[in-house]
Design a protein around this motif. Sequence first.
Motif, PDB file in Angstrom:
ATOM      1  N   VAL A  36       0.843  -1.202   0.000  1.00  0.00           N
ATOM      2  CA  VAL A  36       0.000   0.000   0.000  1.00  0.00           C
ATOM      3  C   VAL A  36       0.875   1.247   0.000  1.00  0.00           C
ATOM      4  N   GLN A  37       1.891   1.257   0.848  1.00  0.00           N
ATOM      5  CA  GLN A  37       2.797   2.406   0.928  1.00  0.00           C
ATOM      6  C   GLN A  37       3.512   2.630  -0.416  1.00  0.00           C
ATOM      7  N   LEU A  38       3.978   1.565  -1.028  1.00  0.00           N
ATOM      8  CA  LEU A  38       4.641   1.686  -2.323  1.00  0.00           C
ATOM      9  C   LEU A  38       3.677   2.201  -3.397  1.00  0.00           C
ATOM     10  N   ALA A  39       2.464   1.687  -3.399  1.00  0.00           N
ATOM     11  CA  ALA A  39       1.466   2.127  -4.380  1.00  0.00           C
ATOM     12  C   ALA A  39       1.149   3.605  -4.194  1.00  0.00           C
ATOM     13  N   GLU A  40       1.027   4.049  -2.963  1.00  0.00           N
ATOM     14  CA  GLU A  40       0.752   5.460  -2.690  1.00  0.00           C
ATOM     15  C   GLU A  40       1.899   6.343  -3.175  1.00  0.00           C
ATOM     16  N   ARG A  41       3.107   5.925  -2.914  1.00  0.00           N
ATOM     17  CA  ARG A  41       4.280   6.704  -3.350  1.00  0.00           C
ATOM     18  C   ARG A  41       4.393   6.718  -4.877  1.00  0.00           C
ATOM     19  N   ALA A  42       4.101   5.589  -5.509  1.00  0.00           N
ATOM     20  CA  ALA A  42       4.145   5.537  -6.969  1.00  0.00           C
ATOM     21  C   ALA A  42       3.086   6.472  -7.562  1.00  0.00           C
ATOM     22  N   ALA A  43       1.869   6.439  -7.000  1.00  0.00           N
ATOM     23  CA  ALA A  43       0.793   7.308  -7.488  1.00  0.00           C
ATOM     24  C   ALA A  43       1.124   8.781  -7.282  1.00  0.00           C
ATOM     25  N   ALA A  44       1.805   9.110  -6.196  1.00  0.00           N
ATOM     26  CA  ALA A  44       2.157  10.496  -5.894  1.00  0.00           C
ATOM     27  C   ALA A  44       3.401  10.959  -6.652  1.00  0.00           C
ATOM     28  N   GLY A  45       4.090  10.030  -7.315  1.00  0.00           N
ATOM     29  CA  GLY A  45       5.300  10.379  -8.040  1.00  0.00           C
ATOM     30  C   GLY A  45       6.518  10.573  -7.153  1.00  0.00           C
ATOM     31  N   THR A  46       6.451  10.061  -5.928  1.00  0.00           N
ATOM     32  CA  THR A  46       7.570  10.242  -5.001  1.00  0.00           C
ATOM     33  C   THR A  46       8.401   8.978  -4.817  1.00  0.00           C
ATOM     34  N   LEU A  47       8.066   7.930  -5.520  1.00  0.00           N
ATOM     35  CA  LEU A  47       8.820   6.687  -5.418  1.00  0.00           C
ATOM     36  C   LEU A  47      10.047   6.786  -6.309  1.00  0.00           C
ATOM     37  N   LYS A  48      11.195   6.775  -5.722  1.00  0.00           N
ATOM     38  CA  LYS A  48      12.443   6.894  -6.468  1.00  0.00           C
ATOM     39  C   LYS A  48      13.234   5.589  -6.330  1.00  0.00           C
ATOM     40  N   LEU A  49      13.646   5.059  -7.439  1.00  0.00           N
ATOM     41  CA  LEU A  49      14.458   3.847  -7.441  1.00  0.00           C
ATOM     42  C   LEU A  49      15.844   4.213  -7.946  1.00  0.00           C
ATOM     43  N   ALA A  50      16.843   3.864  -7.200  1.00  0.00           N
ATOM     44  CA  ALA A  50      18.221   4.163  -7.594  1.00  0.00           C
ATOM     45  C   ALA A  50      19.069   2.919  -7.387  1.00  0.00           C
ATOM     46  N   PRO A  51      18.978   1.964  -8.328  1.00  0.00           N
ATOM     47  CA  PRO A  51      19.767   0.748  -8.158  1.00  0.00           C
ATOM     48  C   PRO A  51      21.258   1.039  -8.267  1.00  0.00           C
ATOM     49  N   GLU A  52      22.026   0.216  -7.623  1.00  0.00           N
ATOM     50  CA  GLU A  52      23.480   0.319  -7.725  1.00  0.00           C
ATOM     51  C   GLU A  52      23.909  -0.525  -8.919  1.00  0.00           C
ATOM     52  N   LEU A  53      24.545   0.092  -9.895  1.00  0.00           N
ATOM     53  CA  LEU A  53      24.995  -0.613 -11.090  1.00  0.00           C
ATOM     54  C   LEU A  53      26.427  -1.085 -10.889  1.00  0.00           C
ATOM     55  N   LEU A  54      26.629  -2.372 -11.088  1.00  0.00           N
ATOM     56  CA  LEU A  54      27.961  -2.963 -10.929  1.00  0.00           C
ATOM     57  C   LEU A  54      28.277  -3.828 -12.138  1.00  0.00           C
ATOM     58  N   PRO A  55      29.555  -3.922 -12.512  1.00  0.00           N
ATOM     59  CA  PRO A  55      29.910  -4.826 -13.611  1.00  0.00           C
ATOM     60  C   PRO A  55      29.698  -6.280 -13.199  1.00  0.00           C
TER      61      PRO A  55
END
Length: 81
Positions: A36-55
């Motif tokens: 529910v919390q994730l869905a609310e953040r996604a709907a509000a546009g505040t869900l930020k994903l910043a994966p760590e990119l590694l070789p």
Amino acid sequence: MRDGGRLCSLTSDAPAEERGITSWDLYVEPNAAQLVQLAERAAAGTLKLAPELLPLSEGPAAFARVVTGRAGGKKIVLTPS
């Protein structure tokens, strides 16, 4: 996969061991409150994903960080470069 490697299946039952390849399943239990919390953040546009990119060469170390809880909650994405 090379002989003696390790496989973690996220989508189905891991295959039986062969050629020395160890395999296991990773299952995640759903958490309604978190969804529910994730869905609310996604709907509000505040869900930020910043994966760590590694070789890809850092895959074993990255895996060790994740399974020992030292990834800091970050998602790790291995790139072929």
